[in-house]
Design an enzyme around this catalytic site. Structure first.
Site, PDB file in Angstrom:
ATOM      1  N   GLU A  55       0.828  -1.197   0.000  1.00  0.00           N
ATOM      2  CA  GLU A  55       0.000   0.000   0.000  1.00  0.00           C
ATOM      3  C   GLU A  55       0.870   1.259   0.000  1.00  0.00           C
ATOM      4  O   GLU A  55       0.575   2.231  -0.697  1.00  0.00           O
ATOM      5  CB  GLU A  55      -0.917   0.015   1.232  1.00  0.00           C
ATOM      6  CG  GLU A  55      -1.906  -1.144   1.281  1.00  0.00           C
ATOM      7  CD  GLU A  55      -1.394  -2.303   2.119  1.00  0.00           C
ATOM      8  OE1 GLU A  55      -2.203  -2.920   2.827  1.00  0.00           O
ATOM      9  OE2 GLU A  55      -0.166  -2.599   2.051  1.00  0.00           O
ATOM     10  N   CYS A  78      -2.679  -3.526   7.359  1.00  0.00           N
ATOM     11  CA  CYS A  78      -2.273  -3.663   8.753  1.00  0.00           C
ATOM     12  C   CYS A  78      -2.757  -2.463   9.564  1.00  0.00           C
ATOM     13  O   CYS A  78      -2.905  -1.350   9.050  1.00  0.00           O
ATOM     14  CB  CYS A  78      -0.761  -3.822   8.866  1.00  0.00           C
ATOM     15  SG  CYS A  78       0.211  -2.473   8.169  1.00  0.00           S
ATOM     16  N   ARG A 187      11.782 -22.764  -7.035  1.00  0.00           N
ATOM     17  CA  ARG A 187      12.658 -22.422  -5.913  1.00  0.00           C
ATOM     18  C   ARG A 187      12.582 -20.926  -5.609  1.00  0.00           C
ATOM     19  O   ARG A 187      12.509 -20.511  -4.453  1.00  0.00           O
ATOM     20  CB  ARG A 187      14.109 -22.787  -6.241  1.00  0.00           C
ATOM     21  CG  ARG A 187      14.433 -24.255  -6.220  1.00  0.00           C
ATOM     22  CD  ARG A 187      15.902 -24.477  -6.603  1.00  0.00           C
ATOM     23  NE  ARG A 187      16.240 -25.890  -6.648  1.00  0.00           N
ATOM     24  CZ  ARG A 187      17.412 -26.365  -7.062  1.00  0.00           C
ATOM     25  NH1 ARG A 187      18.358 -25.515  -7.476  1.00  0.00           N
ATOM     26  NH2 ARG A 187      17.647 -27.667  -7.065  1.00  0.00           N
ATOM     27  N   ASP A 203      23.651 -36.407  -4.088  1.00  0.00           N
ATOM     28  CA  ASP A 203      23.648 -35.460  -5.210  1.00  0.00           C
ATOM     29  C   ASP A 203      24.587 -34.279  -5.012  1.00  0.00           C
ATOM     30  O   ASP A 203      24.905 -33.590  -5.985  1.00  0.00           O
ATOM     31  CB  ASP A 203      22.227 -34.929  -5.446  1.00  0.00           C
ATOM     32  CG  ASP A 203      21.256 -36.020  -5.882  1.00  0.00           C
ATOM     33  OD1 ASP A 203      21.729 -37.122  -6.215  1.00  0.00           O
ATOM     34  OD2 ASP A 203      20.042 -35.758  -5.878  1.00  0.00           O
TER      35      ASP A 203
END
Length: 362
Positions: A55, A78, A187, A203
């Protein structure tokens, strides 16, 4: 404004808010659009790190044109003084005439107070526009407040017969480059990327977002009861560059990792492994709202068994390995179909030569 017009501008606000996903935690990824006489005069989304709020940014862009305008906000503004003044007051001070809100904020510091402040100032407030989409976008923020855990997306990638590696352990690459690029995009939209100890050892992943021109990286999380992972791994060696958090058993020795910059989060254990719910609570208490879990099979199974998976993203490649290959999921101890976790199909689409299907918890 007509309902169709309200929905159109709120859809834009939602799309703006999504730009902050993975970049604003522990704050929600909010979007705001300010409209006057049918024209957009201001727009904004929560800035990296959570401030300034959507905002505030939209009002700054609108300037004096905000007076008498309608503000579309994806989450109730808020109403409390934190690191910044309340956004509800900023809207009042800007003299907007109407505020359209997608969904209320369950935070006890807000929860209806933002709407009340606006109405007390004589501003018309309408809520519930595009509510379902907003609830989905803010699910991680809501879950952290209501259940003290983040939203969890579990990614699985394998062959048509559900295998992630051959009997000899070969797994690179089952899916194609387009699917792997899509994973990097996923991700980037999450606060944290998580793997289990087996995946970290086998890995040696970096778990960073690459090839997208994105500088801000998600937190990299390893879940390991005993932390028997070489500190020579990529994750350990780069812990001082991109955050690495360790969810480990309370008796584990993580000193070598901590010395390299990793953060230790001791967790309770259950059935010989880290209790997945304890790990989620530890992450939530550090501010994480959205987790992208990339396996392996043991961690994926434990999250599913604990009912902690909110979304499944499955990449299926047009190949078959057979029963001797490594399955996507470790044993789950399910002997009746009624006990199997169930998900509702959300979407299916081709990505390169692979198929991506997305499921949400039923």
């Amino acid at each position: 404004m007509t309902p169709a017009t309200d929905a159109r501008f709120m859809a834009l606000a939602l799309s703006l808010g999504r730009r902050g996903m993975g970049r604003v935690w522990p704050n929600p990824a909010v979007g705001c659009v300010i409209v006057k006489d049918g024209l957009i005069v201001g727009r904004g989304w929560t800035a990296d790190g959570g401030r300034p709020h959507a905002e505030t940014r939209a009002l700054a862009q609108a300037g004096a044109a905000a007076a008498g305008a309608t503000a579309y906000v994806t989450l109730e503004p808020c109403a409390h003084h934190g690191k910044t003044p309340p956004c509800a007051q900023a809207l009042i001070d800007a003299k907007v005439a109407r505020v359209v809100i997608a969904v209320g904020d369950p935070d006890t510091r807000v929860a209806g107070r933002g709407i009340g402040m606006l109405q007390d100032a004589g501003i018309t407030v309408d809520s519930g526009v595009c509510r379902a989409n907003a609830e989905r976008d803010h699910a991680g923020f809501f879950l952290r407040l209501t259940e003290n855990r983040p939203h969890v997306t579990l990614k699985l990638a394998g062959t048509l017969d559900g295998r992630i590696a051959t009997a000899t352990g070969e797994s690179q690459w089952i899916t194609g480059p387009e699917a792997r690029r899509a994973v990097h995009m996923l991700r980037a939209r999450h606060d944290a990327v998580m793997v289990g100890a087996g995946t970290a050892r086998a890995d040696d992943p970096s778990l960073t977002v690459r090839g997208l021109g994105i500088a801000r990286q998600p937190v990299r999380v390893i879940v390991s009861r005993a932390m028997k992972i070489p500190s020579t791994s990529q994750l350990a060696q780069t812990a001082d560059e991109v955050p690495v958090w360790l969810c480990h058993g309370k008796e584990a020795d993580a000193a070598d990792w901590i010395a390299k910059g990793a953060v230790s989060l001791p967790c309770a254990t259950a059935s010989g492994q880290v209790d997945p719910r304890a790990a989620m609570v530890a992450l939530a208490e550090k501010g994480i709202t959205r987790v992208f879990c990339e396996g392996g099979g043991m961690l994926a199974a434990s999250l599913l068994n604990a009912g902690l998976v909110d979304q499944l993203v499955v990449f299926s490649a047009g190949a078959a390995i057979g029963a001797e290959g490594t399955p996507m999921l470790a044993a789950m101890g399910i002997d009746r179909l009624a006990g199997a976790p169930r998900f509702a199909l959300d979407s299916v689409r081709p990505i390169g030569n692979d198929i991506c299907h997305i499921w949400t918890r039923a």
